[in-house]
Design a protein around this motif. Sequence first.
Motif, short mmCIF file in Angstrom:
data_model
loop_
_atom_site.label_atom_id
_atom_site.label_comp_id
_atom_site.label_asym_id
_atom_site.label_seq_id
_atom_site.Cartn_x
_atom_site.Cartn_y
_atom_site.Cartn_z
N GLU A 50 -8.61 -6.10 14.07
CA GLU A 50 -7.57 -5.49 14.81
C GLU A 50 -6.16 -6.35 13.82
N ASN A 51 -6.61 -7.48 13.29
CA ASN A 51 -5.16 -7.58 12.09
C ASN A 51 -5.27 -6.18 11.26
N ILE A 52 -5.49 -5.10 11.22
CA ILE A 52 -5.54 -4.49 10.42
C ILE A 52 -4.87 -3.42 10.55
N ARG A 53 -6.24 -2.63 12.01
CA ARG A 53 -5.07 -1.35 12.74
C ARG A 53 -3.92 -1.98 13.51
N LEU A 54 -3.75 -2.96 14.88
CA LEU A 54 -2.57 -3.31 14.91
C LEU A 54 -1.74 -3.05 14.28
N GLY A 55 -1.89 -3.72 12.93
CA GLY A 55 -1.02 -4.37 11.92
C GLY A 55 0.17 -3.56 11.25
N MET A 56 -0.82 -2.40 10.85
CA MET A 56 -0.63 -1.31 10.50
C MET A 56 -0.26 0.15 11.24
N GLN A 57 -0.35 -0.63 12.94
CA GLN A 57 0.52 -0.01 14.36
C GLN A 57 1.55 -0.49 14.09
N ARG A 58 1.86 -1.63 13.81
CA ARG A 58 3.23 -2.49 14.60
C ARG A 58 4.08 -2.09 12.91
N ILE A 59 3.90 -2.41 11.45
CA ILE A 59 4.58 -2.10 10.57
C ILE A 59 5.22 -0.80 10.33
N ASN A 60 4.09 0.52 11.06
CA ASN A 60 4.56 1.84 11.27
C ASN A 60 5.92 1.55 12.46
N SER A 61 5.54 1.37 13.85
CA SER A 61 7.10 1.16 14.81
C SER A 61 8.37 0.03 13.79
N ALA A 62 8.25 -0.29 12.63
CA ALA A 62 8.80 -1.40 12.95
C ALA A 62 10.01 -0.60 11.21
N LEU A 63 9.33 0.24 10.31
CA LEU A 63 10.05 1.23 9.90
C LEU A 63 10.68 2.20 10.83
N THR A 64 10.07 2.83 11.50
CA THR A 64 10.79 4.10 12.32
C THR A 64 11.67 3.40 13.38
N ILE A 73 13.36 4.17 8.45
CA ILE A 73 12.88 4.50 7.08
C ILE A 73 12.12 5.06 7.01
N PHE A 74 11.82 6.57 6.11
CA PHE A 74 10.42 6.78 6.29
C PHE A 74 9.84 6.88 4.59
N PRO A 75 9.45 5.90 4.22
CA PRO A 75 8.74 5.80 2.50
C PRO A 75 7.81 6.60 2.39
N ILE A 76 7.68 7.16 0.97
CA ILE A 76 7.28 7.65 0.29
C ILE A 76 5.48 7.07 0.60
N SER A 77 5.38 5.82 0.59
CA SER A 77 3.78 5.03 0.72
C SER A 77 4.77 3.48 0.96
N VAL A 78 3.35 2.61 2.14
CA VAL A 78 3.32 1.58 2.62
C VAL A 78 2.19 1.04 1.79
N GLU A 79 2.77 -0.70 0.86
CA GLU A 79 1.46 -0.66 -0.06
C GLU A 79 1.10 -2.49 -0.22
N PHE A 80 0.26 -2.28 1.16
CA PHE A 80 -0.58 -4.15 1.44
C PHE A 80 -1.08 -5.36 0.07
N THR A 81 -0.07 -5.83 0.44
CA THR A 81 -1.19 -6.78 -0.13
C THR A 81 -1.42 -7.84 0.88
N VAL A 82 -2.84 -8.58 0.78
CA VAL A 82 -3.59 -9.50 1.44
C VAL A 82 -3.33 -10.81 1.04
N CYS A 83 -3.01 -11.73 1.62
CA CYS A 83 -3.10 -13.19 1.46
C CYS A 83 -3.54 -14.06 2.30
N THR A 84 -4.78 -14.16 1.77
CA THR A 84 -6.24 -15.31 2.59
C THR A 84 -7.12 -15.92 1.83
N GLN A 85 -7.95 -16.46 2.03
CA GLN A 85 -8.73 -17.10 1.67
C GLN A 85 -9.54 -15.52 0.64
N TYR A 86 -10.21 -16.36 -0.18
CA TYR A 86 -10.94 -15.12 -1.02
C TYR A 86 -12.12 -14.73 -0.51
#
Length: 218
Positions: A118-132, A136-149
């Motif tokens: 859900e971090n991933i699925r709901l997180g992508m939905q929130r980013i899409n909503s925030a950009l919309t 803002i309609f970018p060429i692409s969205v690139e994710f960097t995840v910061c967490t334990q290895y």
Amino acid sequence: MIKDQQKRWTILIKDGTLRGPEYSGSNLGGQVVKVLLCPAELLTPMDQLSSNTRRRCEAALALWQTGEYELMLLTGGRFLPQSVQTQPAAEVMAEWFKRRGVAVDQIVVEHGSVDTYENIRLGMQRINSALTARHIFPISVEFTVCTQYQHCLRFLITFWLAHGIHIKTHAVRQPEMSWKDWCVEWLVLIPYHLYDWNGTGWVAETNRKKRHAASETY
């Protein structure tokens, strides 16, 4: 016009990005938006960051201060008893980042997730909503995840197998991992994510139900 563009946003499988191909390079975007994703681990009473969540936040703050990212995505809902947690974990993290100078309009909070899927699925939905919402309609969205290895590995598996998206990761050390936790992570969780990459199996669904139920207790 804008509504039509919003409807045609899509995730391109095996392309590694979120993209609206018909509008690449248009005056509504044309750039690559870089998102720094920091998921919650646990909270301690009352609504305090656990040591591992704090490590993630500290590492994410250092990455953010490089100026490389446009948005910070914080994920995590309510999954602990109310004697420990009364607020979604992502909102507690957001307050931590705000106090350290991260602008409110650059923080995107996803406060409903209770696991990595859900971090991933709901997180992508929130980013899409925030950009919309920002038109803002970018060429692409690139994710960097910061967490334990070991958590980075689960994010890599699920982003790719479930959504066809390549991500970058920044691994945070977890020095106090016990032998029991190591076994659970490497012998149970990671193999399970390889087996059930969408998180729709019985084990994943049962775990989510338990976490939601726990959040309703005291």
